[in-house]
Design an enzyme around this catalytic site. Structure first.
Site, PDB file in Angstrom:
ATOM      1  N   ASP A 185       2.200  11.050  -0.396  1.00  0.00           N
ATOM      2  CA  ASP A 185       1.194  12.039  -1.004  1.00  0.00           C
ATOM      3  C   ASP A 185       0.856  13.153  -1.817  1.00  0.00           C
ATOM      4  O   ASP A 185       2.501  13.616  -1.606  1.00  0.00           O
ATOM      5  CB  ASP A 185       1.455  12.807   0.859  1.00  0.00           C
ATOM      6  CG  ASP A 185      -0.839  13.455   0.257  1.00  0.00           C
ATOM      7  OD1 ASP A 185      -1.706  13.334  -0.552  1.00  0.00           O
ATOM      8  OD2 ASP A 185      -0.810  14.172   0.725  1.00  0.00           O
ATOM      9  N   HIS A 187       0.395   8.704 -10.102  1.00  0.00           N
ATOM     10  CA  HIS A 187       0.036   7.437  -9.486  1.00  0.00           C
ATOM     11  C   HIS A 187       0.782   6.995  -9.981  1.00  0.00           C
ATOM     12  O   HIS A 187       1.374   6.163  -9.810  1.00  0.00           O
ATOM     13  CB  HIS A 187      -1.535   7.134  -9.184  1.00  0.00           C
ATOM     14  CG  HIS A 187      -2.397   8.640  -8.812  1.00  0.00           C
ATOM     15  ND1 HIS A 187      -2.402   8.618  -7.518  1.00  0.00           N
ATOM     16  CD2 HIS A 187      -3.804   8.894  -8.494  1.00  0.00           C
ATOM     17  CE1 HIS A 187      -3.458   9.143  -6.950  1.00  0.00           C
ATOM     18  NE2 HIS A 187      -3.517   9.477  -7.834  1.00  0.00           N
ATOM     19  N   THR A 244      -9.242   3.473   2.905  1.00  0.00           N
ATOM     20  CA  THR A 244     -10.359   2.840   3.017  1.00  0.00           C
ATOM     21  C   THR A 244     -11.067   4.637   2.517  1.00  0.00           C
ATOM     22  O   THR A 244     -12.720   4.447   2.136  1.00  0.00           O
ATOM     23  CB  THR A 244     -10.957   2.645   4.406  1.00  0.00           C
ATOM     24  OG1 THR A 244     -10.756   3.560   4.946  1.00  0.00           O
ATOM     25  CG2 THR A 244     -10.754   0.942   5.128  1.00  0.00           C
ATOM     26  N   LEU A 284      14.715  -7.296   3.152  1.00  0.00           N
ATOM     27  CA  LEU A 284      13.816  -6.424   3.368  1.00  0.00           C
ATOM     28  C   LEU A 284      12.041  -6.647   3.316  1.00  0.00           C
ATOM     29  O   LEU A 284      12.312  -7.331   3.081  1.00  0.00           O
ATOM     30  CB  LEU A 284      14.388  -5.501   2.316  1.00  0.00           C
ATOM     31  CG  LEU A 284      12.845  -3.971   2.650  1.00  0.00           C
ATOM     32  CD1 LEU A 284      13.172  -2.697   3.515  1.00  0.00           C
ATOM     33  CD2 LEU A 284      12.945  -2.924   0.685  1.00  0.00           C
TER      34      LEU A 284
END
Length: 246
Positions: free
Chosen positions: A21, A38, A67, A132
């Site tokens: 965030d 972003h 969503t 991983l």
């Protein structure tokens, strides 16, 4: 499933889930468009994969696109999808080099066909890697995931494959997108927000939460270790009590 890191003197949580965030706000502070944040945030994910792997984390799960994110501006959604297209293709080469197994959870069928194809290619190419475990939540919503699981179970009941009285918590777990993953030990949310935002509500029942004001583009190894230090001070009882409690 903690791992003790001798060098740090800390228990390392086996499964770390992250809500990435603050990308847009980070960019706005720098008088740049949200889309720039972003792009930088996607690079931080790349860097963090190497960091968590080196520290001993076995599972790393990130919330990339929910969503509800479709409600954002067309420009921002388009940019996010573009970053996702690039990332999925780039991830194949890097994951094979670093022995990372990749999974994608969420409602994949609603994504563009080329993105679905890239997801399938990434999962197929990395399915035998033993390092991983990296999971990306794309077009994911926790309530949607549970609803889809319930529908699968209901269909099995209707088909006579399962008796309603035999349905348990494990039955639901086995029908979730995360059925191959252990529940997260630690959830990290960056940017100062303190809510789950429909992220893994079933799986986070006994997870430890760590909230930081740091925006995701500024999140680094030092910030991750701070989260692990807080995690080490928690006593996980999973609904039980200390033996010496009165």
């Amino acid at each position: 499933m903690d791992f003790f890191n001798e060098e740090l003197g800390l228990k390392i949580p086996g499964h770390v889930a992250v809500i990435l965030d603050g990308n847009g706000r980070w960019a706005k502070q720098r008088k740049m468009p949200r889309t720039y944040g972003h792009k930088v945030g996607s690079q931080v994910v790349e860097d963090m994969l190497n960091i968590v792997d080196d520290l001993g984390v076995k599972y790393f799960t990130v919330y990339a696109f929910s969503t509800e994110n479709w409600k954002r501006s067309q420009e921002e959604v388009s940019t996010l999808m573009g970053i996702l297209r690039w990332y999925l293709k780039d991830c194949v080469k890097k994951s094979m080099k670093n022995n990372v197994r990749c999974r994608v959870i969420g409602r994949k069928e609603e994504l563009s066909p080329d993105i679905v194809q890239s997801i399938e290619n990434l999962e197929e190419k990395t399915k035998n890697n033993t390092g991983l475990n990296f999971t990306i939540a794309i077009n994911y919503g926790g309530r949607d995931e549970i609803t889809r699981a319930v529908k699968k179970i209901a269909a099995d009941v209707k088909a006579g494959k399962i008796n309603p009285d035999d349905i348990t918590e494990q039955t639901i777990t086995d029908n979730l997108d995360t059925r191959e993953l252990p529940d997260p030990d630690l959830l990290i949310r960056t940017s100062g927000e303190q809510r789950l935002s429909n992220y893994l509500p079933w799986q986070l029942a006994y997870t430890e939460f760590y909230f930081t004001d740091t925006y995701w583009p500024d999140f680094n190894k030092e910030e991750l270790i701070k989260a692990f230090e807080k995690y080490n001070k928690r006593e996980r009882r999973f609904g039980g009590v200390k033996e010496d409690a009165k």
